[in-house]
Design a protein around this motif. Sequence first.
Motif, short mmCIF file in Angstrom:
data_model
loop_
_atom_site.label_atom_id
_atom_site.label_comp_id
_atom_site.label_asym_id
_atom_site.label_seq_id
_atom_site.Cartn_x
_atom_site.Cartn_y
_atom_site.Cartn_z
N ALA A 131 42.84 34.86 -18.64
CA ALA A 131 42.88 35.40 -17.33
C ALA A 131 41.67 35.10 -16.43
N SER A 132 41.98 35.09 -15.11
CA SER A 132 40.71 34.89 -14.14
C SER A 132 39.83 35.94 -13.99
N LEU A 133 38.87 35.84 -13.17
CA LEU A 133 37.96 37.05 -12.83
C LEU A 133 38.91 37.96 -11.82
N GLU B 272 31.85 37.77 -3.41
CA GLU B 272 31.60 36.21 -2.91
C GLU B 272 31.49 35.32 -4.13
N ALA B 273 30.63 35.66 -5.11
CA ALA B 273 30.50 34.68 -6.28
C ALA B 273 31.77 34.62 -7.14
N ILE B 274 32.37 36.00 -7.45
CA ILE B 274 33.55 36.13 -7.92
C ILE B 274 34.55 35.14 -7.54
N LEU B 275 34.77 35.23 -6.13
CA LEU B 275 35.98 34.59 -5.52
C LEU B 275 35.85 33.02 -5.59
N GLU C 142 37.98 30.21 -7.80
CA GLU C 142 38.64 29.02 -7.07
C GLU C 142 38.45 27.96 -8.05
N SER C 143 37.24 27.88 -8.83
CA SER C 143 36.87 26.97 -9.67
C SER C 143 37.83 26.92 -10.87
N LYS D 203 42.51 25.42 -14.03
CA LYS D 203 43.77 25.74 -14.64
C LYS D 203 44.92 24.78 -14.03
N SER D 204 44.80 24.21 -13.11
CA SER D 204 45.68 23.29 -12.19
C SER D 204 45.70 21.77 -12.71
N HIS D 205 44.53 21.56 -13.67
CA HIS D 205 44.56 20.05 -14.39
C HIS D 205 45.83 20.12 -15.45
#
Length: 650
Positions: A211-213, A407-410, A414-415, A420-422
């Motif tokens: 899972a993502s943050l 802000e840091a979490i968002l 994105e990273s 995950k898209s790779h």
Amino acid sequence: MIQKIQKIEGVGRYHRYSAESLSSTQQPDTFKKMNLIYGENGTGKTTLTHIFRSLKGDNEVLLKKTSFNYEGSPEIELLTDRESALKFQYQAFQWNQFESNLEIFDVHFINDHIYTGLEIQNTHKKKLFEIIVGDKGIRLKQAIQDTKIRIQKGNKIVRETGKAVEQAIGHSYSALEYAALEADPEIVEKIEWKKREIATAKNHQAIQAKASLKVLPTLSMPFDKGKGTAILSQSLAFISTSYLEKIQTHKTHLGMDGKAEEWLQQGFESTYDDQCPFCLRPMETGIEILEAYQQYFNATYKQLIVDIGAINQVLTQSNIEATLIQIDNAINLNKELIDFWKQYLPGIPRLSNLSEEQADIIASFEKVKNLFHQKMTNPIEAVATEEVAQFEQAIQQMMDKVNTMNEAILSYKESIDLLKSHEDTDIAGIEKELFQLLAIQKRADPSIDQHCADLKKYTLAIEKLKKQNKANSTELNDYKELIFKNYLGTINRYLKHFTPYLSLQKMTSAYMGSSTEPIVKFALCIHDKEVVHIDKGKQPAMKYALSEGDKNALALSFFLTKLEMDPELSEKTIIFDDPVSSFDAGRLSKMLAQLLHFGQEAKQLFFLTHNYNLGVELIQLFEKEKMDYSTNQLLVADDTSILTKFIGVE
């Protein structure tokens, strides 16, 4: 010119020759332009030729000619007509000066430059190249040879240095590619990133499943601060506290299951013509209870009570503690997720504990609830609002931190989404890139840096040498093309003179294998049929196809061609120690005619022979042509050879 051999001691047959020790009748002729030296075999002709060969520029030639049982250093003294250097002296195994303008034809010339007697080898062809191209060609050839040797040495250094570099960096680059790289100040970060990239590629499925943050929940004021502050600050001076107490007492007296206030309000508001709606008696002023009703059921007061009640209801229903717990849970969950994601992605968000801020909010919230409860208890009195501002400030302080973390979490999300898209990545390719980065990390190592500097220096030097060599080779090729053409025509003219059926064809030059010295290539033909230089197979070979006279004619033709094409012949001294005993009378006469011709063109000629009749014939030619000549002979007296005036033989 050389005028006299004054002394030879300790060289070959010349144990102690000194012209000064000879009697007046034995004194040799002073050498002239043309000179005959006759001597039977074993009298020292070959030794004289060796002395001239050494004088030409090689001190070591005479090291092998020291007389047997001679102790000490050999000595030689030759007198000349030069004003600047009257003597050539050989002492302590070296000459005081050399005389390079000597051309020597003897058996050594043939064996070194033309053939061994049985075959023509590549070593002969190398020496022959120098004879054909002359001094200018030799200089160019030597320059090319020296440059090739330097290139070979440079290439060896490049290979050895390159091997050391490639071993040190694990063969991740070629040595020359690596030498062109510079040290990278960010290499450590790049290596760490590449390691993460490899870990990412190896854990593709786990990354997809993880899972993502989560964005942290937010918290705000449960009521409008401005409205709440206004309510708390509102005071109703026109309302008497005692009257309000009377109303409360009356309501308590009536009971009515909490409906007393509603009943009283309906009755009070239903008065008609200032009469009581129940008994129709006049509503007289001055009655306290009526005045109390009038203040209590005032619209402003009623609205204030409604507003206070609404905020109290909001405060009662607000579950700030639950929201704070949600924020805590989200922070803790993200921290757990970060422990997974940090091995693949840099720049992890900093998540801090908010327990202190949460405690301030909860404490402030309780104070605010108490304020509004107090206001509800005594609506007409204003209440201090500082604690509302403190409550808002506590919420804002925590939300500033929450927003910063979000802000840091968002950004990190994105990273993660990008990661995950790779798709599945070529792990071997990434590992190769890591090896290259690890190699670059070593680029600043002093020993490797020195190797790289050497590689670049020698590679650049080799390129310059190759350009220089190409220019010299072009110049030599252009020069030898003309020389070879002229030389081929000239030597064939002499061959036709001595042996008409023998000729050379297709004269060129080439380098054999990795040799730095060129050879002369030519076809040796009898009646235009090629004869191989070395015996092999069934082909006609020089060893069997040519007589000794033919071979000597070939050697002599090369020597005469060299003389004819020498632009500095007039400065040369010719030494001819005749190895052409196999010549018949006709060839010998032709040879003498040619020698006389070149002797006149040269500065000086020495003809050494053991053939008495040939010597006499040469003297007759000197006389016939009225040449300036000397005649001497070699004799053995006691245990030494001596040079004396030619007196003939019995």
